[in-house]
Design a protein around this motif. Structure first.
Motif, PDB file in Angstrom:
ATOM      1  N   LEU A 253       0.858  -1.194   0.000  1.00  0.00           N
ATOM      2  CA  LEU A 253       0.000   0.000   0.000  1.00  0.00           C
ATOM      3  C   LEU A 253       0.892   1.241   0.000  1.00  0.00           C
ATOM      4  O   LEU A 253       0.964   1.981   0.980  1.00  0.00           O
ATOM      5  CB  LEU A 253      -0.910  -0.010   1.237  1.00  0.00           C
ATOM      6  N   PRO A 254       1.605   1.488  -1.102  1.00  0.00           N
ATOM      7  CA  PRO A 254       2.671   2.496  -1.104  1.00  0.00           C
ATOM      8  C   PRO A 254       2.211   3.935  -0.924  1.00  0.00           C
ATOM      9  O   PRO A 254       3.003   4.781  -0.516  1.00  0.00           O
ATOM     10  CB  PRO A 254       3.336   2.296  -2.473  1.00  0.00           C
ATOM     11  N   THR A 255       0.961   4.223  -1.231  1.00  0.00           N
ATOM     12  CA  THR A 255       0.510   5.619  -1.126  1.00  0.00           C
ATOM     13  C   THR A 255      -0.431   5.844   0.049  1.00  0.00           C
ATOM     14  O   THR A 255      -0.934   6.953   0.214  1.00  0.00           O
ATOM     15  CB  THR A 255      -0.195   6.052  -2.428  1.00  0.00           C
ATOM     16  N   MET A 256      -0.672   4.816   0.851  1.00  0.00           N
ATOM     17  CA  MET A 256      -1.520   5.010   2.023  1.00  0.00           C
ATOM     18  C   MET A 256      -0.675   5.576   3.165  1.00  0.00           C
ATOM     19  O   MET A 256       0.304   4.963   3.579  1.00  0.00           O
ATOM     20  CB  MET A 256      -2.169   3.692   2.479  1.00  0.00           C
ATOM     21  N   ALA A 331      -1.655 -10.722  -1.162  1.00  0.00           N
ATOM     22  CA  ALA A 331      -2.913 -11.466  -1.093  1.00  0.00           C
ATOM     23  C   ALA A 331      -3.562 -11.335   0.284  1.00  0.00           C
ATOM     24  O   ALA A 331      -4.790 -11.239   0.404  1.00  0.00           O
ATOM     25  CB  ALA A 331      -2.662 -12.936  -1.427  1.00  0.00           C
ATOM     26  N   ILE A 332      -2.744 -11.318   1.332  1.00  0.00           N
ATOM     27  CA  ILE A 332      -3.267 -11.187   2.703  1.00  0.00           C
ATOM     28  C   ILE A 332      -3.960  -9.840   2.886  1.00  0.00           C
ATOM     29  O   ILE A 332      -5.050  -9.754   3.471  1.00  0.00           O
ATOM     30  CB  ILE A 332      -2.114 -11.358   3.719  1.00  0.00           C
ATOM     31  N   LEU A 333      -3.348  -8.780   2.363  1.00  0.00           N
ATOM     32  CA  LEU A 333      -3.915  -7.446   2.538  1.00  0.00           C
ATOM     33  C   LEU A 333      -5.062  -7.180   1.567  1.00  0.00           C
ATOM     34  O   LEU A 333      -5.997  -6.444   1.905  1.00  0.00           O
ATOM     35  CB  LEU A 333      -2.815  -6.391   2.359  1.00  0.00           C
ATOM     36  N   ARG A 334      -5.009  -7.757   0.390  1.00  0.00           N
ATOM     37  CA  ARG A 334      -6.013  -7.470  -0.641  1.00  0.00           C
ATOM     38  C   ARG A 334      -7.431  -7.751  -0.157  1.00  0.00           C
ATOM     39  O   ARG A 334      -8.355  -6.970  -0.427  1.00  0.00           O
ATOM     40  CB  ARG A 334      -5.706  -8.317  -1.895  1.00  0.00           C
ATOM     41  N   VAL A 335      -7.623  -8.812   0.581  1.00  0.00           N
ATOM     42  CA  VAL A 335      -8.975  -9.176   1.006  1.00  0.00           C
ATOM     43  C   VAL A 335      -9.419  -8.413   2.254  1.00  0.00           C
ATOM     44  O   VAL A 335     -10.579  -8.537   2.670  1.00  0.00           O
ATOM     45  CB  VAL A 335      -9.064 -10.698   1.268  1.00  0.00           C
ATOM     46  N   GLN A 336      -8.518  -7.632   2.843  1.00  0.00           N
ATOM     47  CA  GLN A 336      -8.864  -6.896   4.056  1.00  0.00           C
ATOM     48  C   GLN A 336      -9.055  -5.404   3.814  1.00  0.00           C
ATOM     49  O   GLN A 336      -9.460  -4.673   4.730  1.00  0.00           O
ATOM     50  CB  GLN A 336      -7.776  -7.098   5.125  1.00  0.00           C
ATOM     51  N   ILE A 337      -8.754  -4.944   2.598  1.00  0.00           N
ATOM     52  CA  ILE A 337      -8.863  -3.534   2.261  1.00  0.00           C
ATOM     53  C   ILE A 337     -10.237  -3.240   1.672  1.00  0.00           C
ATOM     54  O   ILE A 337     -10.779  -4.029   0.894  1.00  0.00           O
ATOM     55  CB  ILE A 337      -7.757  -3.149   1.247  1.00  0.00           C
ATOM     56  N   ALA A 338     -10.813  -2.101   2.046  1.00  0.00           N
ATOM     57  CA  ALA A 338     -12.105  -1.698   1.479  1.00  0.00           C
ATOM     58  C   ALA A 338     -11.988  -1.602  -0.038  1.00  0.00           C
ATOM     59  O   ALA A 338     -10.970  -1.133  -0.560  1.00  0.00           O
ATOM     60  CB  ALA A 338     -12.532  -0.357   2.059  1.00  0.00           C
ATOM     61  N   ASP A 341     -10.615   1.429  -1.657  1.00  0.00           N
ATOM     62  CA  ASP A 341      -9.221   1.773  -1.377  1.00  0.00           C
ATOM     63  C   ASP A 341      -8.232   0.890  -2.129  1.00  0.00           C
ATOM     64  O   ASP A 341      -7.041   1.190  -2.140  1.00  0.00           O
ATOM     65  CB  ASP A 341      -8.941   1.671   0.135  1.00  0.00           C
ATOM     66  N   VAL A 342      -8.710  -0.180  -2.708  1.00  0.00           N
ATOM     67  CA  VAL A 342      -7.806  -1.065  -3.459  1.00  0.00           C
ATOM     68  C   VAL A 342      -7.180  -0.320  -4.632  1.00  0.00           C
ATOM     69  O   VAL A 342      -5.956  -0.279  -4.788  1.00  0.00           O
ATOM     70  CB  VAL A 342      -8.547  -2.320  -3.939  1.00  0.00           C
ATOM     71  N   MET A 346      -3.497   0.544  -3.412  1.00  0.00           N
ATOM     72  CA  MET A 346      -2.803  -0.727  -3.480  1.00  0.00           C
ATOM     73  C   MET A 346      -1.962  -0.847  -4.732  1.00  0.00           C
ATOM     74  O   MET A 346      -2.376  -0.455  -5.820  1.00  0.00           O
ATOM     75  CB  MET A 346      -3.810  -1.872  -3.422  1.00  0.00           C
ATOM     76  N   ALA A 347      -0.763  -1.415  -4.576  1.00  0.00           N
ATOM     77  CA  ALA A 347       0.088  -1.685  -5.729  1.00  0.00           C
ATOM     78  C   ALA A 347      -0.588  -2.735  -6.603  1.00  0.00           C
ATOM     79  O   ALA A 347      -1.260  -3.647  -6.120  1.00  0.00           O
ATOM     80  CB  ALA A 347       1.449  -2.191  -5.251  1.00  0.00           C
ATOM     81  N   LEU A 348      -0.389  -2.616  -7.918  1.00  0.00           N
ATOM     82  CA  LEU A 348      -1.026  -3.561  -8.850  1.00  0.00           C
ATOM     83  C   LEU A 348      -0.518  -4.972  -8.658  1.00  0.00           C
ATOM     84  O   LEU A 348      -1.227  -5.935  -8.839  1.00  0.00           O
ATOM     85  CB  LEU A 348      -0.803  -3.104 -10.296  1.00  0.00           C
ATOM     86  N   ALA A 349       0.756  -5.089  -8.268  1.00  0.00           N
ATOM     87  CA  ALA A 349       1.354  -6.405  -8.024  1.00  0.00           C
ATOM     88  C   ALA A 349       2.466  -6.238  -7.018  1.00  0.00           C
ATOM     89  O   ALA A 349       3.050  -5.157  -6.885  1.00  0.00           O
ATOM     90  CB  ALA A 349       1.883  -7.024  -9.318  1.00  0.00           C
TER      91      ALA A 349
END
Length: 350
Positions: A253-256, A331-338, A341-342, A346-349
């Motif tokens: 999450l580089p820009t959060m 993958a762990i963070l992807r399913v926990q982010i609203a 906000d993805v 979130m970084a594309l990869a």
């Protein structure tokens, strides 16, 4: 701003005792002199450094009675740090003096030159000011060893090559290189500092890059409600305990905007920016982390702020990054982010 040898030596002389405490730490003050074994910081008493201007000469001049050597504080920096080129000596001296800093001249009065009380916010500010940027330093080696390769918006992190460490058993003071993190309030003012003492030989799995000492992490100053900040907070931010934890999360999450509160107790007490509308609580998988989450959920609800909890698979997100890899952490963070906000943070990869 002048960086001539005479100018730098004069400026160092105005802080002669502080220079000696930093570079000649094996010595001690006696009257108006600092006594040590030699200019290379060997324990002893044959070398004496003048701490005040006297009719015999200016502050900062030293003589080694055993060898007849003499010089100024630039020579002390050269020999104690093992430097050879004046350019490198000048950089080290300027880092110590915090020059340049917004092109200001140091015109400190006797009051501001006085030693700051140990553990105070002023001591923290001075420690941050005499530290240097982390680019191409042991801090970069340490962070890379922890799997943290992205260093954007890390101006709050600094490097100090000779940071004091006082053992808790009242043993002799030691000197180790350290990562210095500036703790700031909502206005961006430095209120404290966090030290992570580092292994000078580089990263090793045995200590995860930290110095082989009993307590390689310590903070000082005014910490309650504040933290180490990465990025500028708007309506969304993340907050957790450790610096390495939050930097690991920022790879995904580089820009959060993120805040490291440094402990579970301090995490539960962070101050909320007036613009904040959604807080991601980055928890550690331990009882203290669970308690901090519970307290923050109550506080955010009372403040009308939406709170979402981010939970690592292992002990914390740095463990996930190091042991499971960046793809797994993504993958762990992807399913926990609203969902909204993805795409925003979130970084594309991985």
């Amino acid at each position: 701003m002048s960086r001539s040898p005479n100018d730098l030596a004069h400026r160092l002389g105005r802080q002669a005792e502080a220079v000696c405490r930093n570079y000649l730490s094996n010595g001690r003050r006696q009257g108006n002199y600092w006594l040590v074994g030699d200019v290379r910081n060997t324990p002893g008493r044959s070398m004496y450094v003048r701490l005040r201007d006297t009719p015999k000469g200016p502050a900062g001049k030293w003589t080694d009675a055993a060898t007849g050597e003499h010089g100024d504080l630039l020579d002390v920096i050269r020999e104690s740090c093992g430097l050879t080129d004046f350019a490198d000596i000048s950089v080290e001296a300027c880092n110590f003096l915090s020059l340049p800093r917004s092109e200001r001249q140091p015109t400190a009065s006797k009051q501001t030159r006085a030693m700051a009380p140990s553990g105070s916010a002023e001591a923290a500010r001075r420690l941050v000011s005499i530290s240097r940027p982390i680019l191409r330093t042991l801090v970069e080696t340490y962070l890379c060893g922890r799997g943290i390769t992205a260093s954007h918006e890390t101006g709050c992190l600094r490097f100090h090559p000779h940071c004091y460490y006082r053992p808790e058993d009242s043993g002799p003071t030691e000197i180790w290189p350290a990562m210095i993190a500036a703790v700031t309030d909502l206005n961006g003012d430095v209120t404290g500092a966090h030290r992570t003492w580092l292994d000078p030989s580089g990263f090793s799995d045995a200590h995860l890059g930290r110095a082989p000492i009993e307590t390689p992490r310590r903070a000082l100053g005014d910490l309650l409600g504040h933290g180490v900040r990465f990025g500028f907070c708007g309506d969304v931010m993340a907050a957790g305990e450790g610096i390495e934890t939050m930097l690991s999360q920022r790879i995904i999450l580089p820009t959060m905007p993120a805040l490291a509160a440094l402990s579970a107790a301090h995490l539960s007490a962070i101050q909320f920016p007036g613009t904040l509308r959604r807080l991601y609580i980055t928890r550690d998988n331990d009882p203290a982390g669970e308690g901090a989450v519970a307290t923050l959920l109550e506080r955010t609800k009372a403040a009308g702020i939406e709170a979402m909890v981010l939970t690592p698979q292992l002990g914390d997100f740095n463990e996930d990054l190091r042991l499971l890899g960046a793809n797994a952490l993504w993958a762990i963070l992807r399913v926990q982010i609203a969902p909204q906000d993805v795409s925003r943070f979130m970084a594309l990869a991985a």
